[in-house]
Design an enzyme around this catalytic site. Structure first.
Site, short mmCIF file in Angstrom:
data_model
loop_
_atom_site.label_atom_id
_atom_site.label_comp_id
_atom_site.label_asym_id
_atom_site.label_seq_id
_atom_site.Cartn_x
_atom_site.Cartn_y
_atom_site.Cartn_z
N ASP A 66 -12.76 -2.97 -3.68
CA ASP A 66 -13.83 -2.46 -2.49
C ASP A 66 -15.08 -2.44 -3.22
OD1 ASP A 66 -13.59 -1.49 0.53
OD2 ASP A 66 -14.93 -0.06 -0.62
N ARG A 72 0.89 -1.03 0.18
CA ARG A 72 -0.10 -0.31 -0.09
C ARG A 72 0.85 1.13 0.02
NH1 ARG A 72 -3.14 4.02 2.59
NH2 ARG A 72 -5.57 3.38 2.46
O1 1CP Z 1 -5.77 0.37 3.11
C1 1CP Z 1 -6.88 0.47 3.60
O2 1CP Z 1 -7.19 1.60 3.85
C2 1CP Z 1 -7.35 -0.97 4.24
C3 1CP Z 1 -8.82 -1.10 4.38
C4 1CP Z 1 -9.73 -1.66 3.47
C5 1CP Z 1 -9.57 -2.77 2.65
C6 1CP Z 1 -8.67 -3.89 2.97
C7 1CP Z 1 -10.59 -1.13 2.66
C8 1CP Z 1 -11.22 0.47 3.02
N1 1CP Z 1 -11.23 -1.90 1.70
C9 1CP Z 1 -10.58 -2.97 1.59
C10 1CP Z 1 -10.68 -4.07 0.68
C11 1CP Z 1 -11.92 -4.86 0.82
N2 1CP Z 1 -13.23 -4.33 1.17
C12 1CP Z 1 -12.20 -6.19 0.39
C13 1CP Z 1 -11.07 -6.88 -0.33
C14 1CP Z 1 -10.85 -8.42 -0.04
C15 1CP Z 1 -10.00 -8.76 1.07
O3 1CP Z 1 -10.17 -8.24 2.10
O4 1CP Z 1 -8.99 -9.40 0.86
C16 1CP Z 1 -13.72 -6.52 0.73
C17 1CP Z 1 -14.15 -7.55 0.35
C18 1CP Z 1 -14.24 -5.36 0.98
C19 1CP Z 1 -15.43 -5.17 1.47
C20 1CP Z 1 -16.21 -3.71 2.07
N3 1CP Z 1 -15.70 -2.62 1.86
C21 1CP Z 1 -17.12 -3.99 3.04
C22 1CP Z 1 -17.98 -5.10 3.61
C23 1CP Z 1 -17.34 -5.42 4.86
C24 1CP Z 1 -18.13 -6.82 5.51
O5 1CP Z 1 -17.42 -7.60 5.73
O6 1CP Z 1 -19.54 -6.60 5.46
C25 1CP Z 1 -17.44 -2.67 3.30
C26 1CP Z 1 -18.57 -1.99 4.13
C27 1CP Z 1 -16.49 -1.90 2.69
C28 1CP Z 1 -16.30 -0.11 2.82
C29 1CP Z 1 -14.97 0.30 3.34
N4 1CP Z 1 -13.80 0.03 2.78
C30 1CP Z 1 -12.88 0.46 3.53
C31 1CP Z 1 -13.31 0.89 4.52
C32 1CP Z 1 -12.56 1.51 5.91
C33 1CP Z 1 -14.84 0.80 4.52
C34 1CP Z 1 -15.69 1.45 5.50
C35 1CP Z 1 -16.15 0.56 6.44
C36 1CP Z 1 -17.07 1.52 7.38
O7 1CP Z 1 -18.01 2.12 6.79
O8 1CP Z 1 -17.21 1.15 8.63
#
Ligand code: 1CP
Length: 335
Positions: free
Chosen positions: A52, A15
């Site tokens: 995402d 990252r």
């Molecule tokens: O570098 C960073 O900022 C890390 C945080 C991060 C990551 C690793 C975000 C920011 N997105 C992701 C990738 C991601 N998001 C994946 C990829 C697969 C993997 O993890 O290997 C997936 C499946 C998601 C899904 C996602 N994004 C959800 C669903 C979560 C669930 O389990 O129900 C949600 C709500 C998001 C939005 C999001 N993306 C990131 C943030 C900080 C947020 C907000 C969360 C919130 O509003 O509380």
């Protein structure tokens, strides 16, 4: 947030090279690298695309950025007639980087484990689009929903169509299963959930490709906080229902029967306990579901997963304990 993420040092390194979250997600090589990091480290049974859920509203022109420590932010939000009227299904070419990543990841995995593609549900995406980012009380999106349900339905219709096209393009690019994250379905009142969330998830499933190159593409629907609506969810045309940690797997299994597999449901906070407690809680989840089916194909089986995203402060060695325990104990149960 499910496998990859800031809790892994190798993710933080990549990252930093990419400069930003979107820099990481839009670069095919970086996205491939971070998707494989947890697979290489832990020997997980499936990979999930690194991207995402918010890429879709970004492609709609809302201007997504991830401010360090603050979560996602949109430059523009959608709250009135004028902004709703401007919404349309984005040109899937704007999301080409996601589909290129899918193809590249499949190649890099080379058959080791299957690849899961994903999307946010129409309702969950609408939460971010109306609020302009994350929210603790969903005030803006719920005000709009109660006061102008017509506008809310308009947003959700566009989202449903966009999300189906997005999943279909991921499937065409090589995704072998797809998951719909309705992460904020559980904040809705009974009645509102069925009208504003479930109905649109249903539309997405109806429009999503069922097979690709002769293979069935399993569909997973996860609703955080949706345990009380599992009965309603059995009307969905999907194969797997994902549940959070508030759900008892044995009762859920009795309710959904053989038509659905269940995915879940360890509380991600368990991973902050000592390794022995992590192992104990993992076994408890497997015991709750009970003996899985021994036949082939879909049916009343259990796919171990967390009940929500992985916290950024999670000790990585506890994830290793978790994966080892799940593998060992579930093999024992199947004997
Ligand atoms: O570098 C960073 O900022 C890390 C945080 C991060 C990551 C690793 C975000 C920011 N997105 C992701 C990738 C991601 N998001 C994946 C990829 C697969 C993997 O993890 O290997 C997936 C499946 C998601 C899904 C996602 N994004 C959800 C669903 C979560 C669930 O389990 O129900 C949600 C709500 C998001 C939005 C999001 N993306 C990131 C943030 C900080 C947020 C907000 C969360 C919130 O509003 O509380």
């Amino acid at each position: 947030m499910r496998q990859a993420g800031r809790y892994l040092a190798e993710y933080r390194d990549t990252r930093a090279k990419a400069g930003s979250f979107m820099g990481l997600a839009t670069n095919t090589d970086f996205a491939t690298e971070v998707t494989l990091q947890p697979i290489d480290r832990y020997g997980l049974d499936a990979a999930i695309l690194f991207s995402d859920i918010l890429t879709v509203p970004d492609a709609m022109g809302l201007g997504l950025s991830f401010v360090n420590g603050e979560g996602p932010k949109f430059e523009r939000h959608v709250r009135d007639e004028a902004s709703v009227a401007l919404l349309k299904v984005p040109d899937m070419d704007k999301l080409r980087y996601v589909f290129d990543a899918v193809t590249s990841i499949r190649k890099a995995l080379n058959g080791r484990v299957p690849l899961i593609g994903f999307t946010g549900s129409p309702w969950t995406l609408a939460c971010y689009m109306v609020e302009g980012g994350s929210s603790s009380d969903y005030r803006a999106v719920k005000s709009l929903m109660y006061q102008r349900p017509d506008l809310m339905h308009q947003i959700l219709s566009v989202n449903a169509e966009a999300v189906a096209a997005y999943l279909n393009a991921q499937i065409a690019a090589g995704a072998q299963a797809v998951m719909i994250f309705d992460s904020w379905g559980g904040v809705l009142a009974d009645g509102a959930f069925q009208e504003f969330s479930l109905a649109y998830t249903k539309q997405v499933l109806e429009k999503t490709t069922r097979t690709h190159e002769g293979q069935t593409i399993p569909r997973i629907v996860f609703t955080k906080g949706g345990g009380q609506w599992l009965g309603d969810m059995t009307a969905l045309n999907c194969d797997v229902l994902g549940v959070d940690w508030t759900v008892n797997l044995q009762r859920a299994r009795a309710l959904v029967g053989d038509r659905f597999a269940l995915q879940g449901n360890l509380d991600p906070m368990v991973l902050f306990a000592d390794p022995a407690s992590v192992a104990k809680q993992a076994r408890r989840v497997l015991d709750d579901f009970g003996q899985p089916h021994t036949g082939t194909g879909c049916g009343a089986t259990h796919i171990f997963n967390l009940g929500h995203g992985i916290n950024q402060h999670t000790p990585p060695e506890n994830v290793a304990t978790l994966v080892e325990t799940v593998h060992e104990y579930s093999r024992q149960m199947r004997r």
